[in-house]
Write a protein that holds these residues in place. Sequence first.
Motif, PDB file in Angstrom:
ATOM      1  N   ASP A 134      46.422  38.748  44.702  1.00 26.65           N
ATOM      2  CA  ASP A 134      45.947  39.296  43.435  1.00 26.65           C
ATOM      3  C   ASP A 134      44.519  39.819  43.544  1.00 26.65           C
ATOM      4  O   ASP A 134      44.176  40.838  42.944  1.00 26.65           O
ATOM      5  CB  ASP A 134      46.048  38.243  42.327  1.00 26.65           C
ATOM      6  N   LEU A 135      43.695  39.133  44.322  1.00 25.90           N
ATOM      7  CA  LEU A 135      42.315  39.601  44.509  1.00 25.90           C
ATOM      8  C   LEU A 135      42.278  40.909  45.304  1.00 25.90           C
ATOM      9  O   LEU A 135      41.482  41.800  45.006  1.00 25.90           O
ATOM     10  CB  LEU A 135      41.480  38.527  45.200  1.00 25.90           C
ATOM     11  N   ILE A 136      43.141  41.024  46.292  1.00 27.00           N
ATOM     12  CA  ILE A 136      43.191  42.251  47.097  1.00 27.00           C
ATOM     13  C   ILE A 136      43.622  43.431  46.230  1.00 27.00           C
ATOM     14  O   ILE A 136      42.996  44.494  46.250  1.00 27.00           O
ATOM     15  CB  ILE A 136      44.129  42.077  48.309  1.00 27.00           C
ATOM     16  N   THR A 137      44.688  43.249  45.447  1.00 27.10           N
ATOM     17  CA  THR A 137      45.152  44.356  44.610  1.00 27.10           C
ATOM     18  C   THR A 137      44.169  44.656  43.482  1.00 27.10           C
ATOM     19  O   THR A 137      44.045  45.805  43.057  1.00 27.10           O
ATOM     20  CB  THR A 137      46.568  44.085  44.060  1.00 27.10           C
ATOM     21  N   ALA A 138      43.448  43.637  43.011  1.00 26.73           N
ATOM     22  CA  ALA A 138      42.410  43.874  41.998  1.00 26.73           C
ATOM     23  C   ALA A 138      41.289  44.732  42.575  1.00 26.73           C
ATOM     24  O   ALA A 138      40.778  45.636  41.916  1.00 26.73           O
ATOM     25  CB  ALA A 138      41.856  42.554  41.481  1.00 26.73           C
ATOM     26  N   ALA A 139      40.910  44.456  43.821  1.00 25.03           N
ATOM     27  CA  ALA A 139      39.860  45.246  44.470  1.00 25.03           C
ATOM     28  C   ALA A 139      40.314  46.700  44.652  1.00 25.03           C
ATOM     29  O   ALA A 139      39.535  47.632  44.444  1.00 25.03           O
ATOM     30  CB  ALA A 139      39.493  44.632  45.816  1.00 25.03           C
ATOM     31  N   MET A 140      41.577  46.882  45.016  1.00 25.68           N
ATOM     32  CA  MET A 140      42.081  48.241  45.192  1.00 25.68           C
ATOM     33  C   MET A 140      42.154  48.972  43.842  1.00 25.68           C
ATOM     34  O   MET A 140      41.856  50.165  43.755  1.00 25.68           O
ATOM     35  CB  MET A 140      43.448  48.211  45.877  1.00 25.68           C
ATOM     36  N   GLY A 141      42.515  48.252  42.793  1.00 25.13           N
ATOM     37  CA  GLY A 141      42.515  48.839  41.452  1.00 25.13           C
ATOM     38  C   GLY A 141      41.106  49.167  40.986  1.00 25.13           C
ATOM     39  O   GLY A 141      40.872  50.180  40.327  1.00 25.13           O
ATOM     40  N   ALA A 142      40.152  48.304  41.346  1.00 25.77           N
ATOM     41  CA  ALA A 142      38.753  48.549  40.989  1.00 25.77           C
ATOM     42  C   ALA A 142      38.229  49.804  41.685  1.00 25.77           C
ATOM     43  O   ALA A 142      37.367  50.508  41.149  1.00 25.77           O
ATOM     44  CB  ALA A 142      37.898  47.340  41.339  1.00 25.77           C
ATOM     45  N   TYR A 143      38.753  50.090  42.871  1.00 26.37           N
ATOM     46  CA  TYR A 143      38.349  51.311  43.573  1.00 26.37           C
ATOM     47  C   TYR A 143      38.730  52.549  42.757  1.00 26.37           C
ATOM     48  O   TYR A 143      37.966  53.515  42.691  1.00 26.37           O
ATOM     49  CB  TYR A 143      38.996  51.368  44.960  1.00 26.37           C
ATOM     50  N   ILE A 144      39.883  52.519  42.114  1.00 29.64           N
ATOM     51  CA  ILE A 144      40.294  53.650  41.277  1.00 29.64           C
ATOM     52  C   ILE A 144      39.317  53.808  40.111  1.00 29.64           C
ATOM     53  O   ILE A 144      38.938  54.930  39.762  1.00 29.64           O
ATOM     54  CB  ILE A 144      41.747  53.463  40.789  1.00 29.64           C
ATOM     55  N   VAL A 145      38.890  52.699  39.523  1.00 32.13           N
ATOM     56  CA  VAL A 145      37.904  52.759  38.431  1.00 32.13           C
ATOM     57  C   VAL A 145      36.588  53.328  38.963  1.00 32.13           C
ATOM     58  O   VAL A 145      35.952  54.160  38.303  1.00 32.13           O
ATOM     59  CB  VAL A 145      37.683  51.356  37.809  1.00 32.13           C
ATOM     60  N   TRP A 146      36.190  52.927  40.164  1.00 31.63           N
ATOM     61  CA  TRP A 146      34.953  53.435  40.767  1.00 31.63           C
ATOM     62  C   TRP A 146      35.043  54.951  40.981  1.00 31.63           C
ATOM     63  O   TRP A 146      34.065  55.670  40.746  1.00 31.63           O
ATOM     64  CB  TRP A 146      34.702  52.702  42.080  1.00 31.63           C
ATOM     65  N   GLU A 147      36.210  55.420  41.418  1.00 32.17           N
ATOM     66  CA  GLU A 147      36.385  56.871  41.583  1.00 32.17           C
ATOM     67  C   GLU A 147      36.277  57.571  40.227  1.00 32.17           C
ATOM     68  O   GLU A 147      35.746  58.674  40.141  1.00 32.17           O
ATOM     69  CB  GLU A 147      37.723  57.193  42.249  1.00 32.17           C
ATOM     70  N   GLY A 148      36.756  56.928  39.169  1.00 33.63           N
ATOM     71  CA  GLY A 148      36.587  57.487  37.824  1.00 33.63           C
ATOM     72  C   GLY A 148      35.118  57.593  37.458  1.00 33.63           C
ATOM     73  O   GLY A 148      34.683  58.573  36.847  1.00 33.63           O
ATOM     74  N   LYS A 149      34.343  56.595  37.845  1.00 35.33           N
ATOM     75  CA  LYS A 149      32.894  56.633  37.603  1.00 35.33           C
ATOM     76  C   LYS A 149      32.266  57.797  38.366  1.00 35.33           C
ATOM     77  O   LYS A 149      31.385  58.491  37.851  1.00 35.33           O
ATOM     78  CB  LYS A 149      32.249  55.316  38.032  1.00 35.33           C
TER      79      LYS A 149
END
Length: 140
Positions: free
Chosen positions: A63-78
């Motif tokens: 869950d932490l790994i997939t959360a980090a990968m999902g957070a990367y998508i948010v970072w790209e949005g930023k």
Amino acid sequence: MQPEEPKRPIPMGMDLPTGSDPVSIRRRVEALEQVLERSFRIPGVNYPVGLDAIVGLVPVVGDLITAAMGAYIVWEGKNLGMPKWKLWRMAGNVAFDTALGAVPLVGDAFDLVFRSNTRNLKIIRKHLDKHHPAARTIEG
């Protein structure tokens, strides 16, 4: 001076751009969303699943790994200069997916139906289509 190592294509045959322009970001986010949400099909029912559901089967770490990968998508949005409220909405999708995905058994079933990365990709696409029309792609 050593020769430059040749670029290796991604396993899916996609060559991801490394730029910070909207088209490059869109392609990276679309590729990551596909890997996380739709990279495999469950035989017999032909239902798409990705690494989010599969890696999520590993307690806590998955869950932490997939959360980090999902957070990367948010970072790209930023990086696209998206408004903070959209970034918070995207982060909320990732947090909700991570929190419920961490619940044993129920969370694993939840990961099959709640696709936070697909939702976040839709938010990014809508933003790009409005603010960067040149980054629009033809959906096939």
